[in-house]
Design a protein around this motif. Structure first.
Motif, PDB file in Angstrom:
ATOM      1  N   ALA A   1      -2.806  13.045 -15.261  1.00  0.00           N
ATOM      2  CA  ALA A   1      -1.941  12.482 -16.296  1.00  0.00           C
ATOM      3  C   ALA A   1      -1.947  10.959 -16.249  1.00  0.00           C
ATOM      4  N   VAL A   2      -1.968  10.427 -15.015  1.00  0.00           N
ATOM      5  CA  VAL A   2      -1.986   8.971 -14.854  1.00  0.00           C
ATOM      6  C   VAL A   2      -3.290   8.398 -15.401  1.00  0.00           C
TER       7      VAL A   2
ATOM      8  N   PHE B   1      -6.329   5.429 -19.452  1.00  0.00           N
ATOM      9  CA  PHE B   1      -7.401   5.444 -20.451  1.00  0.00           C
ATOM     10  C   PHE B   1      -6.869   5.086 -21.837  1.00  0.00           C
ATOM     11  N   LEU B   2      -5.754   5.681 -22.217  1.00  0.00           N
ATOM     12  CA  LEU B   2      -5.164   5.396 -23.524  1.00  0.00           C
ATOM     13  C   LEU B   2      -4.711   3.939 -23.621  1.00  0.00           C
TER      14      LEU B   2
END
Length: 268
Positions: A2-3, A8-9
């Motif tokens: 999730a991190v 990345f986003l």
């Protein structure tokens, strides 16, 4: 996981915004720059056509390609030869040369750019030439490139191969180009993309060296989108994408070699 997705986003968000706004007209960008494509009225590819024409893309692309390609080839060959000599000939001169190169990496370009322009422009009068820009790019990139090549050669190239080539009758030059240089492929790929990325995207040095419109590189040509009192944001975004795409393609092609070269050159 999730991190990593969040990171990345976060890194991709500016690029996504540039891509989205490059397909909008100016009024939509000002009204709602964060809206998605399917909510925007006036979606158009005209910005890319305008950017292509206004920045004289083909000519600017040619200039960037010549400067980036010439400087990258020069620094790759010269830095690899210098690093090889330093690694294989350990004496006071080679040690001092390597130490000075490493020390020069801490000097910022901004500290020497005014004297640089004064010397090359005022005394030697050789500004406004592509070859001058190529030489300057090569010189400023030598220290880091030699440092990376030095670490890779010292940790990854066995001297036994060179001794075997010597027994087979190869000269020092033949040994380097026929035996050592092909083995430098991982670190060469790394430095090619790092240097090419720096040369391709550089704005400050070309702006000091080049003034003729026929010699402008892609980053310099994007300045034509800015007016005295306004700027065409959609065309600017499209122009930025046109500048980024070629070097992005090169990165994708060489990404595996880049990671391998960084690990081998920096850790070993």
């Amino acid at each position: 996981m999730a991190v990593l997705i969040l990171v990345f986003l976060a890194f991709m968000f500016p690029f996504i915004m540039v891509l989205i706004n490059s397909l909008k007209v100016k009024r939509d960008i000002i009204k709602d720059p964060f809206s998605w494509l399917f909510t925007v009225k006036g979606l158009s590819f005209d910005n890319f056509v305008s950017a292509f024409v206004q920045m004289d893309f083909l000519n600017a692309f040619k200039n960037s390609l010549l400067v980036t390609g010439g400087a990258t080839i020069l620094v790759t060959i010269l830095a690899s030869m210098t690093a090889y000599y330093i690694v294989r000939h350990r004496n006071k001169i080679s040690t001092l040369t390597f130490s000075l190169m490493v020390a020069s990496m801490i000097i910022p370009f901004q500290a020497i750019m005014i004297p640089l322009v004064s010397i090359y422009g005022g005394w030697l009068n050789i500004l406004n030439h592509r070859i001058t820009l190529i030489v300057l790019h090569t010189g400023f990139s030598m220290s880091m490139s030699v440092f990376m090549f030095h670490g890779f050669i010292r940790g990854s190239i066995p001297i036994a191969l060179e001794e075997a080539a010597c027994l087979d009758g190869c000269s020092s030059t033949q040994t380097f180009f026929r035996v050592v240089f092909p083995l430098l492929k991982p670190i060469i790929s790394t430095l090619v993309i790092l240097n090419a990325l720096a040369f391709w995207n550089d704005y400050l040095l070309p702006s000091l060296v080049l003034s003729d419109k026929k010699l402008l590189t892609l980053p310099l040509s994007t300045y034509s989108f800015y007016g005295t009192y306004s700027a065409d944001y959609g065309t600017i975004m499209a122009g930025l994408l046109l500048c980024v795409i070629p070097i992005l393609v090169l990165y994708v092609i060489l990404q595996k070699q880049i990671i391998k070269g960084v690990i081998s050159g920096a850790v070993k």
